[in-house]
Motif scaffolding. Structure first.
Motif, mmCIF file in Angstrom:
data_model
loop_
_atom_site.group_PDB
_atom_site.id
_atom_site.type_symbol
_atom_site.label_atom_id
_atom_site.label_comp_id
_atom_site.label_asym_id
_atom_site.label_seq_id
_atom_site.Cartn_x
_atom_site.Cartn_y
_atom_site.Cartn_z
ATOM 1 N N ILE A 259 -9.667 6.157 12.426
ATOM 2 C CA ILE A 259 -8.528 5.230 12.482
ATOM 3 C C ILE A 259 -8.978 3.844 12.915
ATOM 4 N N ALA A 260 -9.888 3.780 13.902
ATOM 5 C CA ALA A 260 -10.373 2.477 14.368
ATOM 6 C C ALA A 260 -11.035 1.706 13.232
ATOM 7 N N ASN A 261 -11.834 2.386 12.431
ATOM 8 C CA ASN A 261 -12.500 1.712 11.321
ATOM 9 C C ASN A 261 -11.503 1.305 10.243
ATOM 10 N N LEU A 262 -10.477 2.133 9.992
ATOM 11 C CA LEU A 262 -9.446 1.773 9.021
ATOM 12 C C LEU A 262 -8.692 0.515 9.460
ATOM 13 N N ILE A 263 -8.430 0.417 10.760
ATOM 14 C CA ILE A 263 -7.748 -0.783 11.279
ATOM 15 C C ILE A 263 -8.606 -2.015 11.056
ATOM 16 N N ASP A 264 -9.906 -1.914 11.337
ATOM 17 C CA ASP A 264 -10.798 -3.046 11.123
ATOM 18 C C ASP A 264 -10.844 -3.445 9.653
ATOM 19 N N ILE A 265 -10.860 -2.467 8.764
ATOM 20 C CA ILE A 265 -10.881 -2.775 7.332
ATOM 21 C C ILE A 265 -9.574 -3.449 6.916
ATOM 22 N N TYR A 266 -8.459 -2.962 7.440
ATOM 23 C CA TYR A 266 -7.161 -3.542 7.094
ATOM 24 C C TYR A 266 -7.059 -4.986 7.582
ATOM 25 N N VAL A 267 -7.631 -5.252 8.766
ATOM 26 C CA VAL A 267 -7.554 -6.595 9.341
ATOM 27 C C VAL A 267 -8.460 -7.564 8.592
ATOM 28 N N THR A 268 -9.621 -7.102 8.172
ATOM 29 C CA THR A 268 -10.634 -8.012 7.632
ATOM 30 C C THR A 268 -10.693 -8.039 6.111
ATOM 31 N N THR A 269 -10.055 -7.086 5.428
ATOM 32 C CA THR A 269 -10.184 -6.998 3.967
ATOM 33 C C THR A 269 -8.809 -7.066 3.330
ATOM 34 N N SER A 270 -8.638 -7.992 2.380
ATOM 35 C CA SER A 270 -7.328 -8.141 1.732
ATOM 36 C C SER A 270 -7.075 -7.017 0.727
ATOM 37 N N GLU A 271 -8.108 -6.647 -0.030
ATOM 38 C CA GLU A 271 -7.953 -5.574 -1.000
ATOM 39 C C GLU A 271 -9.319 -5.007 -1.355
ATOM 40 N N ILE A 272 -9.322 -3.779 -1.848
ATOM 41 C CA ILE A 272 -10.565 -3.160 -2.274
ATOM 42 C C ILE A 272 -10.893 -3.663 -3.678
ATOM 43 N N LEU A 470 -11.980 7.434 -6.336
ATOM 44 C CA LEU A 470 -12.027 5.999 -6.595
ATOM 45 C C LEU A 470 -10.899 5.580 -7.543
ATOM 46 N N ARG A 471 -10.505 6.460 -8.449
ATOM 47 C CA ARG A 471 -9.323 6.143 -9.280
ATOM 48 C C ARG A 471 -8.077 6.017 -8.414
ATOM 49 N N MET A 472 -7.996 6.829 -7.366
ATOM 50 C CA MET A 472 -6.866 6.712 -6.447
ATOM 51 C C MET A 472 -6.894 5.356 -5.736
ATOM 52 N N HIS A 473 -8.106 4.890 -5.354
ATOM 53 C CA HIS A 473 -8.224 3.581 -4.716
ATOM 54 C C HIS A 473 -7.781 2.459 -5.649
ATOM 55 N N GLU A 474 -8.010 2.608 -6.965
ATOM 56 C CA GLU A 474 -7.601 1.585 -7.915
ATOM 57 C C GLU A 474 -6.087 1.526 -8.067
ATOM 58 N N VAL A 476 -3.693 2.766 -5.742
ATOM 59 C CA VAL A 476 -2.957 2.541 -4.487
ATOM 60 C C VAL A 476 -3.475 1.286 -3.801
ATOM 61 N N PRO A 477 -2.596 0.309 -3.425
ATOM 62 C CA PRO A 477 -3.042 -0.881 -2.699
ATOM 63 C C PRO A 477 -3.689 -0.507 -1.363
ATOM 64 N N LEU A 478 -4.568 -1.393 -0.878
ATOM 65 C CA LEU A 478 -5.323 -1.108 0.333
ATOM 66 C C LEU A 478 -4.415 -0.860 1.533
ATOM 67 N N GLY A 479 -3.422 -1.746 1.732
ATOM 68 C CA GLY A 479 -2.535 -1.588 2.880
ATOM 69 C C GLY A 479 -1.795 -0.258 2.843
ATOM 70 N N THR A 480 -1.285 0.090 1.669
ATOM 71 C CA THR A 480 -0.582 1.374 1.522
ATOM 72 C C THR A 480 -1.524 2.533 1.790
ATOM 73 N N LEU A 481 -2.761 2.417 1.267
ATOM 74 C CA LEU A 481 -3.730 3.494 1.461
ATOM 75 C C LEU A 481 -4.054 3.694 2.934
ATOM 76 N N VAL A 482 -4.244 2.573 3.669
ATOM 77 C CA VAL A 482 -4.562 2.676 5.096
ATOM 78 C C VAL A 482 -3.431 3.361 5.848
ATOM 79 N N PHE A 483 -2.175 2.957 5.572
ATOM 80 C CA PHE A 483 -1.040 3.561 6.274
ATOM 81 C C PHE A 483 -0.871 5.034 5.895
ATOM 82 N N VAL A 484 -1.067 5.346 4.611
ATOM 83 C CA VAL A 484 -0.922 6.739 4.173
ATOM 84 C C VAL A 484 -1.996 7.616 4.806
ATOM 85 N N VAL A 485 -3.254 7.134 4.798
ATOM 86 C CA VAL A 485 -4.345 7.920 5.372
ATOM 87 C C VAL A 485 -4.155 8.085 6.872
#
Length: 548
Positions: A259-272, A470-474, A476-485
């Motif tokens: 979760i800590a790493n997901l938060i950092d990715i969400y804060v620093t990355t706009s999209e995959i 990876l098709r799922m990553h394409e 689902v938006p990054l923010g949605t993916l972080v919250f869902v995961v």
């Protein structure tokens, strides 16, 4: 004979299926399957299923698990204790568009680790077994706590981050420079590298860029997570729906690393970014040395409680960095956790200077000469080298993860000591024919054959599953993916450990956000396992009166 072969194939296929489930579903570990198999073994025998078929299921499941558990760790963010470090380089590959390469390197690393660990079984048998053998296992138990302490100190001393001491400490020590009576200087050539040291005074000042301060910060965090781990092991973990083998280690690790790493990715990355479809398996030769080293380290880790693939990877990559420094002046050590993390400001580099096009030919030549004198190659591609090092770390971590599984099976037959939950279930359920002669028992060869066949089959499965993820990553938006995961992990934690597990998850997440903001490696959080085990082993060693 035909019936036995049928049971062998059936257990192999069913074990592979279960291994895919445990590898891809966070929190559903091989230990759960082993515990269920142990509890159902009397029923299985009663209906005519032989015990060796159940043993084959457990072994096949454990092998496939070590291949596929890279995917939820690196591409989802829900690690187990063995693949916690895969989050960091794996996520960097994801946000750079090279996640497919990460999956391919992980598959190759696991494959090579499995194959390279097999000949080491013979070496381990001669060292730790008896008749013939040196019987070193029993003597190693006496030094176990000291060995764990030594490895922990090594992991901390490999921390290269330089931090600033507090201002009052800098002011207090600002005059602590003692001139030496005579200058000390030496020059030692080692391969392509030249070790040169020169001292004219003894500088005891504590300044704004101190590696010692970085190591002290790493020590503090290591101990903090260690006492957190002690509390985690002491707290009762009960599943509200009656799931077996409830453990609070899963929410602890999911918080510290996931979760800590997901938060950092969400804060620093706009999209995959879009992912390159580079699924080609890497060649064997460049990975031969690091994966062979990982297989050797795995042989040691397999007999040490609490040591996981994460620690073994740090050891292997630290040895790799040391050798690179000694043999290549331009070698940049693999910073296998940091990338550019929140709260970190990378140091300026001569290679970062822009607007070189405005320089004249003469000025550009002077600049190139200055780089050469500084020992920096003007053609050095730092980005490509960092990415290649990330891929190597992924391969080493996967190699260690699979090699440890093979070595644990071997040590079960060599010394009769289980070093994993699956091995413990085998030992309790199945009659282990000890490897006391020169040739290994037939049953061990059969299980080793299942291990190799499962590992070879897991490679194409891993590539196929990675493509789907990876098709799922394409989609689902990054923010949605972080919250869902995050929600998915929280639900899994509650289902397996209840409200106490959610509390452990929240605290672990808060602690997991600390390392990148301090600037130290996140792998020091593996103190959650190491410190409690060291406390227990030292207490057993020295507490003769039973105070602890």
């Amino acid at each position: 004979m035909l019936v036995d072969f049928g049971w062998l194939i059936g257990s192999y296929l069913f074990g592979i299926m279960l291994g895919c489930l445990t590898g891809l579903i966070p929190g559903f570990h091989v230990n759960n399957v082993a515990l269920i198999a142990l509890s159902l073994s009397p029923v299985a025998v009663a209906v005519g299923i032989p015990l060796d078929a159940i043993a084959g299921i457990i072994v096949a499941c454990g092998t496939v698990h070590t291949f596929l558990n890279y995917i939820p760790s690196a591409l989802i963010g829900a690690p187990d204790d063995n693949m916690a470090l895969a989050l960091l380089p794996g996520h960097r590959m994801l946000i750079s568009g090279q996640a497919a390469q990460g999956v391919a390197y992980s598959a190759r690393g696991s494959q090579m680790g499995m194959l390279m660990s097999i000949p080491l079984l013979i070496v381990a048998r001669l060292l730790f077994g008896e008749n013939p053998g040196l019987g070193l296992y029993e003597s190693s138990r006496d030094v176990l706590p000291w060995l764990l302490l030594l490895i922990s100190m090594f992991l901390i001393m490999t921390e290269t981050t330089r931090l600033a001491w507090p201002d009052w400490v800098q002011r207090l020590t600002s005059r602590l420079v003692v001139p030496l009576p005579r200058k000390i200087e030496f020059n030692i050539p080692v391969g392509k590298f030249n070790i040169h040291r020169r001292w004219e005074n003894l500088d005891l000042r504590l300044g704004s860029s101190s590696r010692t301060a970085g190591m002290l910060a790493a020590t503090f965090f290591f101990l903090l997570t260690g006492f957190y781990g002690w509390a985690v092991f002491e707290l009762p973990g009960r599943s509200p729906i009656g799931m077996p083998s409830a453990t609070l280690l899963f929410p602890g690790l999911a918080g510290l690393f996931g979760i800590a790493n997901l938060i950092d990715i969400y804060v620093t990355t706009s999209e995959i970014p879009p992912q390159e479809a580079n699924w080609e398996m890497p060649p064997w030769r460049p990975l031969a040395v690091p994966t062979f080293l990982s297989a050797i380290v795995s042989s040691v880790m397999a007999i040490l409680p609490g040591m996981t693939a994460a620690q073994a990877t740090v050891v292997v990559m630290s040895m790799r960095n040391l050798w690179g420094r000694l043999t290549d002046p331009d070698y940049i050590p693999a910073d296998f956790e940091h990338g550019i993390q929140p709260g970190q400001v990378p140091k300026a580099s001569p290679l970062d200077i822009g607007d070189l096009d405005d320089l004249s030919d003469e000025e550009r030549e002077i600049f190139s000469e200055a780089l050469s004198e500084a020992g920096v190659s003007p053609d050095l591609d730092l980005g490509a080298q960092s990415q290649q090092q990330d891929l190597e770390v992924i391969a080493v971590l996967s190699s260690v993860n699979t090699a440890v599984t093979v070595m644990v099976l071997g040590f079960l037959y060599m010394v009769g000591r289980p070093r994993s939950g699956a091995a413990l279930a085998l030992n309790m359920m199945y009659p282990i024919d000890r490897w006391n002669a020169v040739e290994p028992p037939a049953d061990f060869i059969r299980l080793l054959g299942i291990t190799i066949a499962s590992g070879l089959f897991a490679v194409p499965v891993m590539i196929k599953v990675g493509k789907g993820m990876l098709r799922m990553h394409e989609i689902v938006p990054l923010g949605t993916l972080v919250f869902v995961v995050t929600g998915f992990i929280a639900i899994l934690v509650w289902l397996s450990t209840g409200w106490i597990g959610l509390g452990v998850l929240i605290i672990g997440t808060g602690m997991g956000l600390m390392p990148p903001r301090i600037g130290i490696r996140r792998s020091h959080a593996m103190g959650i396992i190491l410190v409690p085990i060291m406390m227990y082993t030292f207490a057993r060693e020295f507490d003769g009166f039973g105070f602890i």
